[in-house]
Design an enzyme around this catalytic site. Structure first.
Site, mmCIF file in Angstrom:
data_model
loop_
_atom_site.group_PDB
_atom_site.id
_atom_site.type_symbol
_atom_site.label_atom_id
_atom_site.label_comp_id
_atom_site.label_asym_id
_atom_site.label_seq_id
_atom_site.Cartn_x
_atom_site.Cartn_y
_atom_site.Cartn_z
ATOM 1 N NE ARG A 103 62.774 -4.095 25.054
ATOM 2 C CZ ARG A 103 61.941 -5.220 24.749
ATOM 3 N NH1 ARG A 103 62.106 -6.390 25.510
ATOM 4 N NH2 ARG A 103 61.161 -5.167 23.610
ATOM 5 C CB CYS A 107 77.928 3.099 25.799
ATOM 6 S SG CYS A 107 79.572 3.031 25.305
ATOM 7 C CG ASN A 141 65.501 -9.868 24.650
ATOM 8 O OD1 ASN A 141 65.114 -11.436 24.605
ATOM 9 N ND2 ASN A 141 64.687 -9.035 24.185
ATOM 10 C CD GLU A 142 63.852 -9.218 20.109
ATOM 11 O OE1 GLU A 142 63.630 -8.148 20.428
ATOM 12 O OE2 GLU A 142 63.163 -10.057 19.665
ATOM 13 C CB CYS A 148 76.875 4.533 21.990
ATOM 14 S SG CYS A 148 77.736 5.638 23.099
ATOM 15 C CB CYS A 150 80.091 8.194 24.211
ATOM 16 S SG CYS A 150 80.870 6.582 24.323
ATOM 17 C CB CYS A 153 81.568 4.863 20.714
ATOM 18 S SG CYS A 153 80.474 3.721 21.788
ATOM 19 C CD GLU A 294 61.046 -12.925 22.741
ATOM 20 O OE1 GLU A 294 60.466 -12.251 22.119
ATOM 21 O OE2 GLU A 294 62.058 -12.633 23.377
ATOM 22 C CD1 TRP A 302 55.478 -3.457 23.253
ATOM 23 C CD2 TRP A 302 56.795 -1.729 23.551
ATOM 24 N NE1 TRP A 302 56.477 -3.822 23.607
ATOM 25 C CE2 TRP A 302 57.596 -2.640 23.711
ATOM 26 C CE3 TRP A 302 57.319 -0.591 23.864
ATOM 27 C CZ2 TRP A 302 59.067 -2.735 24.000
ATOM 28 C CZ3 TRP A 302 58.952 -0.534 24.031
ATOM 29 C CH2 TRP A 302 59.567 -1.669 24.025
HETATM 30 C C1 GAL Z 1 60.475 -9.099 21.442
HETATM 31 C C2 GAL Z 1 61.312 -8.959 22.967
HETATM 32 C C3 GAL Z 1 60.550 -9.347 23.867
HETATM 33 C C4 GAL Z 1 59.247 -8.591 24.192
HETATM 34 C C5 GAL Z 1 58.366 -8.770 22.654
HETATM 35 C C6 GAL Z 1 57.118 -8.030 22.507
HETATM 36 O O1 GAL Z 1 61.106 -8.370 20.442
HETATM 37 O O2 GAL Z 1 62.445 -9.750 22.707
HETATM 38 O O3 GAL Z 1 61.192 -9.001 25.166
HETATM 39 O O4 GAL Z 1 59.290 -7.428 24.330
HETATM 40 O O5 GAL Z 1 59.411 -8.349 21.602
HETATM 41 O O6 GAL Z 1 57.441 -6.547 22.567
#
Ligand code: GAL
Length: 662
Positions: A103, A107, A141-142, A148, A150, A153, A294, A302
Site C-alpha cells: 500500500r 507518486c 490513510n496515514e 518518489c 521520478c 517529481c 485507531e 504483520w
Molecule cells: C496502521 C494502519 C492500519 C493498520 C495498522 C496495523 O498504521 O493505519 O491500516 O495497518 O497500522 O498494521
C-alpha cells in the site's frame, strides 16, 4: 463522545454484518470508520462505481444507532490503476518503480493518480452525501510515503523552488551553492538531493519540505471536493503521532480536527510516555481536541505478533488519550482478518468473531466514557508550559545531527518525561506561535532559528517568561545555513552567555566517547555525567547552576540562569545522563514560574487535567501492575465511582480515576 472500531464489512459475508452491528451496539459503540482500503470494491474498473455494498453496510449499522466516518480510499490503488497507468507507481532511488501489492505505492505528482483520486473522492462524496449516519470523512490513510524520485517529481521540485525563490541567484544564495562549485545556472540542472548525508544540507531541507507539501496538496485536492459536496460533514485524517516525515501543522490546516493512530502496547509493560507526548503533539496541531482513529485492541504484527494487552490495559490506554484531549476512541480493529498481511493484527474480536475478554473490556470502557461525556463537554487541556515543536529543526538535525546520537525527539523526550513525572501538562506549539499564554517555554534542539523567532523568544523572556534552550540552539537560519554570529546569536543577552566553541563528546562508539563530570549547585546540587555534546558556555551576565569537573572546562558552565527584563533565560549546554537532573531542572523552572502541580504522582502514575465550562477534571492513570496511592485534594468527587475523595486515592493496577476538582 464517540466510541467504536475500524470496521471492514468487505472482509466478511453479508450475513455477519447484522451480528457485528448488534454486538457493537451492545458494547456501547456509536461510531465506525469504513472503507479506507476499499477502492477496488467501489471502483472495480475505471469509471464504474459500485456503492451498493457500502450502502447496505451503512444501513445495517444505522439500524443499531452506529454512525460512520468514510475514507477516501487512495492509500491503496487498485491493480487496474497500476497496470493501466504505470507512472502512478512511485519510483525508487535506483530508477525502478515500486512493485504494486502493498500500500502507499503512489507518486504524488502523477497527474493520472491525482485525477483518479479526485474522481473517486467526488463519486463517494456525491453518493454518500445524504446517508443518514455518515458524519465525516477521513482523507486517505496515514499520509507519509512513499518518496518518489521520478522525473515528474524532479521537475515539480524545480517548479516549487522557482515559486519559492523567484530567481536562481536567490536560490544559489539560499543554498550556499558557491561551496564545492555547485552553482546552478538553469533551473533544469537542479537535482534531487538523494543522500542527506552528502548532498547540500540546504537542498536536503527544501527537498523534505517539498515532499511534505506534495502530501498536503494531494489531501487539499480531496478536501476541496468533500467541502463542496458534503459541507455538513467534518473532514479529518489519521495522523501518526510523532511520525515526522511531513509537516503535520500544514497537513492539519485544511482539516476540521486531527485524528491519530495510537499503538502503545509493545514490549514489556512500561510507562508509555510517548503516547502522552504524541497526544499532546496532536492536540497542538490545531490547538484543539482530537480523535483516536485507531488504537491497540489486541496483539499486533504483520509476521510475528506482539504481546496481548493485559486486563485493564485497553481501558487505561483509552483513558490516557482522553486525559490528553481525545474526544473519540476508535479501536483498531473490530475483528482480526483471516486473510492478508495483517492476519495477526488482532482486534477487539479474534478470528472466531466471539465477544470475549477484550470485547468486554472495550464495552466497559465505552460505558465509563459515555458516563463521563457530560462532564467532558467543552473541556480540553490548558497547560502553562509549552515545548516548541519544529519540523524544520527536526529535519535539519537529522540531516546534520552535529553530535552523535542527537535527535530532536531525544532532546524533547528528556524534558517531556520530567514534566510527566512532575504531573504537569504540556502544550506543543509552533516556533512562530504567540508565546504569551505560557509561563515556561522549552526550546529543545531548536536548531533552525529564523531571526523573527529569535526576536519573539527574546521578547518573551523580557516580558517575564521563563525560557530554556539547549545544545545546538539557533545554529541555523531558515535556509539551513549557519548564522554568521557567535552563539546563541540574537539570544545572547536574554540568555546572558556566549558560546565561542563547542565539541562532540563521542562518535557513537563507546571506546571513542568521553564524558565530563558535572556538579550541580543549589537546587540542582548533585553529581552528574555530561555526555554526547558540550558547548563551552561562557557566562556573561548569567549565573552558573551547574559546572564541569574537568580542568580545562573550569571556565565554562553546563547550566546557566540569566535574569533578563522581567523573565529568566536558562541554557543547558550538554546532555546529562541521569534523568534525576532533568527532574531537578524542571522543578527549578516550574518554581521560577510559580507553577505548582495539583498532585505529585508516584512513579508510574500519570496525572493530566482537562478543564473548561467551569469544570476541572483531574485524570489519574496507573501505568503499573501494582496498586498505587496518590495524595489528592480531599472532598472532591471521583466521577467513575461517584465517591468523595479522602486525602489519598488508591488506583488498582492499570486503574484510572477522574476527580472533578472544586
Ligand atoms: C496502521 C494502519 C492500519 C493498520 C495498522 C496495523 O498504521 O493505519 O491500516 O495497518 O497500522 O498494521
Amino acid at each position: 463522545m464517540y466510541i467504536g472500531a475500524d470496521y471492514y464489512p468487505e472482509h466478511w459475508p453479508r450475513e455477519r454484518w447484522e451480528t457485528d452491528a448488534r454486538m457493537m451496539q451492545e458494547a456501547g459503540f456509536n461510531i465506525v470508520r469504513l472503507a479506507e482500503f476499499a477502492w477496488i470494491n467501489m471502483e472495480p474498473q475505471e469509471g464504474t462505481f459500485e456503492f451498493g455494498w457500502l450502502d447496505e453496510a451503512l444501513e445495517t449499522l444505522d439500524r443499531h444507532g452506529i454512525r460512520a466516518v468514510l475514507c477516501t480510499p487512495t492509500a491503496v490503488m487498485p491493480a487496474w490503476i497500476a497496470r493501466k497507468y504505470p507512472e502512478t507507481l512511485a519510483m525508487q532511488q535506483d530508477g525502478t518503480r515500486i512493485v504494486w501489492g502493498v500500500r502507499k505505492n503512489n507518486c504524488f505528482t502523477s497527474g493520472a493518480y491525482r485525477l483518479l483520486s479526485e474522481r473517486i473522492t467526488r463519486a463517494m462524496a456525491e453518493h454518500f452525501r445524504d446517508a443518514p449516519n455518515v458524519i465525516g470523512w477521513q482523507t486517505d490513510n496515514e499520509f507519509g510515503g512513499p518518496v518518489c524520485y521520478c522525473d515528474t517529481c524532479r521537475s515539480a521540485f524545480q517548479d516549487w523552488l522557482r515559486a519559492k525563490y523567484g530567481s536562481l541567484d536567490e536560490l544559489n544564495r539560499a543554498w550556499g551553492t558557491h561551496f564545492w562549485g555547485h552553482l546552478y545556472r538553469t533551473w533544469g540542472e537542479i537535482i534531487i538531493p538523494v543522500d542527506p548525508s552528502t548532498h547540500n544540507p540546504s537542498a536536503c531541507l527544501d527537498w523534505q519540505r517539498f515532499g511534505s507539501w506534495l502530501n498536503v496538496r494531494f489531501q487539499r485536492d480531496q478536501v476541496r471536493i468533500l467541502r463542496e459536496v458534503c459541507p455538513q460533514h467534518f473532514v479529518t485524517h489519521n495522523f501518526m503521532g510523532l511520525f515526522h516525515e511531513l509537516d503535520y501543522y500544514d497537513l492539519a490546516e485544511d482539516l476540521d480536527h486531527v485524528s491519530w493512530d495510537n499503538y502503545p502496547v509493545w514490549g514489556p509493560p512500561s510507562v508509555p510516555y510517548l503516547a502522552s507526548e504524541a497526544a499532546d503533539v496532536m492536540r497542538g496541531l490545531k490547538k484543539k481536541n482530537f480523535w483516536i482513529m485507531e488504537q491497540t485492541s489486541g496483539p499486533g504484527g504483520w509476521g510475528a505478533y506482539g504481546r496481548n494487552p493485559r486486563p485493564g490495559e485497553i481501558r487505561k490506554v483509552a483513558f490516557q488519550q482522553v486525559a490528553h484531549g481525545a474526544d473519540a476512541v476508535v479501536w483498531f480493529r473490530w475483528r482480526a482478518c483471516t486473510a492478508g498481511r495483517e492476519q495477526y493484527w488482532h482486534g477487539i474480536l479474534g478470528h472466531d468473531g466471539k465477544g470475549l475478554r477484550r470485547y468486554k473490556e472495550c464495552a466497559q470502557t465505552a460505558t465509563d466514557l459515555h458516563g463521563l461525556s457530560a462532564a467532558l463537554e467543552g473541556t480540553t487541556v490548558k497547560p502553562s508550559v509549552a515545548i516548541i515543536y519544529d519540523y524544520d529543526s527536526i529535519w535539519a538535525v537529522r540531516i546534520q545531527p552535529g553530535y552523535a546520537g542527537n535527535t530532536y525527539h531525544a532532546a524533547m523526550d528528556r524534558l517531556y518525561q520530567a514534566l510527566f513525572r512532575a504531573g504537569v501538562n504540556v502544550d506543543f506549539i509552533r516556533s512562530t506561535d504567540d508565546l504569551s499564554p505560557y509561563r515556561v517555554v522549552l526550546a529543545p534542539d531548536l536548531y533552525v532559528l529564523p531571526d523573527r523567532v529569535a526576536e519573539s523568544l527574546r521578547q518573551y523572556v523580557q516580558n517575564g517568561g521563563v525560557l530554556l534552550a539547549d545544545s545546538r540552539f539557533g545554529v541555523k537560519d531558515e535556509t539551513n545555513l549557519c548564522h554568521a554570529r557567535t552563539l546563541p546569536g540574537l539570544l545572547s543577552d536574554a540568555l546572558g552567555i556566549a558560546i565561542e566553541e563547542y565539541e562532540s563528546l563521542g562518535q557513537g562508539d563507546e571506546t571513542q566517547s568521553i564524558t565530563y563530570k558535572v556538579l550541580g549547585l543549589g537546587a540542582l546540587s548533585g553529581s552528574y555525567t555530561a555526555a554526547q555534546t558540550a558547548e563551552w558556555v561562557q557566562p556573561q551576565t548569567a549565573e552558573t547552576l551547574a559546572r564541569y569537573g574537568e580542568w580545562h572546562m573550569q571556565p565554562y558552565a553546563a547550566l546557566t540562569r540569566n535574569r533578563y527584563g522581567q523573565g529568566w533565560g536558562y541554557f543547558l549546554g550538554t546532555v546529562i545522563q541521569e534523568p534525576g537532573f532533568y527532574d531537578a531542572l524542571i522543578a527549578e523552572l516550574l518554581e521560577r514560574a510559580g507553577i505548582a502541580a495539583v498532585v505529585k504522582p508516584p512513579a508510574g502514575v500519570e496525572a493530566s487535567i482537562r478543564e473548561g465550562n467551569g469544570r476541572r477534571l483531574l485524570f489519574l492513570i496507573n501505568h503499573t501492575e501494582q496498586p498505587q496511592t496518590v495524595t489528592v485534594p480531599a472532598g472532591q468527587m471521583e466521577l467513575l465511582t461517584q465517591t468523595e475523595t479522602g486525602h489519598t486515592l488508591t488506583l488498582d493496577r492499570y486503574g484510572v480515576a477522574v476527580v472533578q476538582l472544586a
